[in-house]
Design an enzyme around this catalytic site. Structure first.
Site, PDB file in Angstrom:
ATOM      1  N   VAL A  51       0.832  -1.203   0.000  1.00  0.00           N
ATOM      2  CA  VAL A  51       0.000   0.000   0.000  1.00  0.00           C
ATOM      3  C   VAL A  51       0.871   1.258   0.000  1.00  0.00           C
ATOM      4  CG1 VAL A  51      -1.992  -1.108   1.093  1.00  0.00           C
ATOM      5  CG2 VAL A  51      -0.196  -0.153   2.549  1.00  0.00           C
ATOM      6  N   HIS A  53      -4.421  -4.399  -2.234  1.00  0.00           N
ATOM      7  CA  HIS A  53      -4.829  -4.042  -0.870  1.00  0.00           C
ATOM      8  C   HIS A  53      -5.012  -2.541  -0.675  1.00  0.00           C
ATOM      9  CE1 HIS A  53      -3.034  -8.113   0.733  1.00  0.00           C
ATOM     10  NE2 HIS A  53      -4.196  -8.262   0.141  1.00  0.00           N
TER      11      HIS A  53
END
Ligand code: OAD
Length: 245
Positions: A99, A115
Site C-alpha cells: 500500500v 490491498h
C-alpha cells in the site's frame, strides 16, 4: 539467474506479484519475520473493520505513522528494475499487495493494487456524496481521525483490512494477469490469500514460475525457479544478465 534472463529474452507475457519485501530496502518494515510490523502489533487490533469501529483514533495513529514513513521512503533498485520491465515488455503486469505506492513512484506501468493505498482515504459511512473509491490525500493529515469532506463523518484508510473483500477491479485484473508465460512472486511470505493463490493459478495455466525471496516460503518448493536473495540484488543481477541490457 540466467534461466530467468533467458525466459525474459523473448518478450513474453510477464506477471509479477509483489509483497512487503520489495520495499524492505527502502526502509519500509515488512509484516512478518524479524522486525516485522506484526511482531509489535496485533493485526486484529489495527487492520480489521472491528478494530476501527472500536478505536478509530488508535488505528489512524498507526496509519498516519506509516503514511509519514512511506512519504520519506524512496523506491529501491527492485522497484526500478520492475519499472523498467513494465516499460520494455508490452505484456507486463504487476499485482502488488503493498500500500506504499513505491511501484508507482518508480514509474511502473500496469500496476494493480490488491490491498489499496495508504494515500487514499474513504468515507467510513460511504456517504452518498463521496466516491466509493475514496480520494487521494497527500502530505500530513491535519486532524486524526480525518473527516469526510462531504458529510463530516469519520474517514477511513483506503486499504483492504482482514476480512474485507479485494476490490472487484483488482480481482478482474489479477484473473487476467495469471494468463502469462513467466510469473514471479517477489518479496511476499505467500501466506495471505487470495494474492498467494495467484501463483498456483498461473502455474496451472502453464506459466514458468519464479520466486525471489531471501527466505523460504510455502511457495518455494512449488516454483520452477527459486532465487534466494533480496529482491533489490537479485532483480539487479537479472537485469544485468539480460542480453542487450
Ligand atoms: P510479509 O511481511 O508477510 O512478507 C514479507 C516477505 O518479504 C518475507 O517472506 C521476507 O522473507 C521477504 N523479504 C524480506 N526482505 C526482502 C528483500 N529485501 N527482498 C525480497 N524479499 C524480502 O509481507 P506480505 O507477503 O506482503 O495485508 O504480506 C501480505 C499481506 O499481509 C500484506 O499485504 C498485509 C499483511 O498483513 C493486509 O494488511 C491486508
Amino acid at each position: 539467474m540466467r534461466a530467468l534472463a533467458a525466459r525474459l529474452a523473448g518478450s513474453p507475457r510477464i506477471t509479477v506479484v509483489t509483497g512487503a519485501g520489495v520495499s524492505a530496502a527502502s526502509g519500509v518494515p515488512t509484516f512478518r519475520g524479524a522486525g516485522g510490523l506484526w511482531k509489535s502489533h496485533r493485526p486484529e487490533e489495527l487492520a480489521t473493520p472491528e478494530a476501527f469501529d472500536r478505536d478509530p483514533l488508535l488505528v489512524w495513529e498507526w496509519y498516519a505513522w506509516r503514511r509519514e514513513l512511506v512519504a520519506k521512503a524512496r523506491p529501491n533498485r527492485a522497484h526500478e528494475v520492475l519499472a523498467a520491465w513494465s516499460r520494455r515488455y508490452p505484456e507486463f503486469r504487476l499485482v502488488t499487495q503493498n500500500v506504499d505506492g513505491l511501484h508507482e513512484r518508480a514509474g511502473t506501468q500496469n500496476v494493480t493494487r490488491f490491498h489499496g493505498s495508504l494515500r487514499t482515504l474513504a468515507c467510513h459511512r460511504r456517504c452518498a456524496g463521496s466516491s466509493p473509491d475514496g480520494w487521494e490525500h497527500e502530505g500530513p493529515l491535519s486532524e486524526l481521525p480525518p473527516r469526510c469532506p462531504h458529510c463530516g463523518g469519520i474517514a477511513r484508510p483506503g486499504v483492504v483490512w482482514f476480512g474485507e473483500p479485494i476490490p472487484a477491479e483488482a480481482l478482474r485484473a489479477a484473473a487476467q494477469a495469471v494468463n502469462c508465460d513467466v510469473f514471479l512472486t517477489v518479496g511476499t511470505s505467500a501466506v495471505v490469500y487470495p494474492a498467494a493463490g495467484l501463483l498456483l493459478e498461473a502455474a496451472a495455466r502453464g506459466a514458468f514460475t519464479v520466486e525471489i525471496n531471501p527466505d523460504a516460503t510455502p511457495a518455494t518448493r512449488g516454483v520452477d525457479l527459486a532465487l534466494a536473495g533480496p529482491a533489490e540484488e537479485v532483480l539487479d543481477r537479472v537485469e544485468r544478465t539480460l542480453p542487450g541490457e
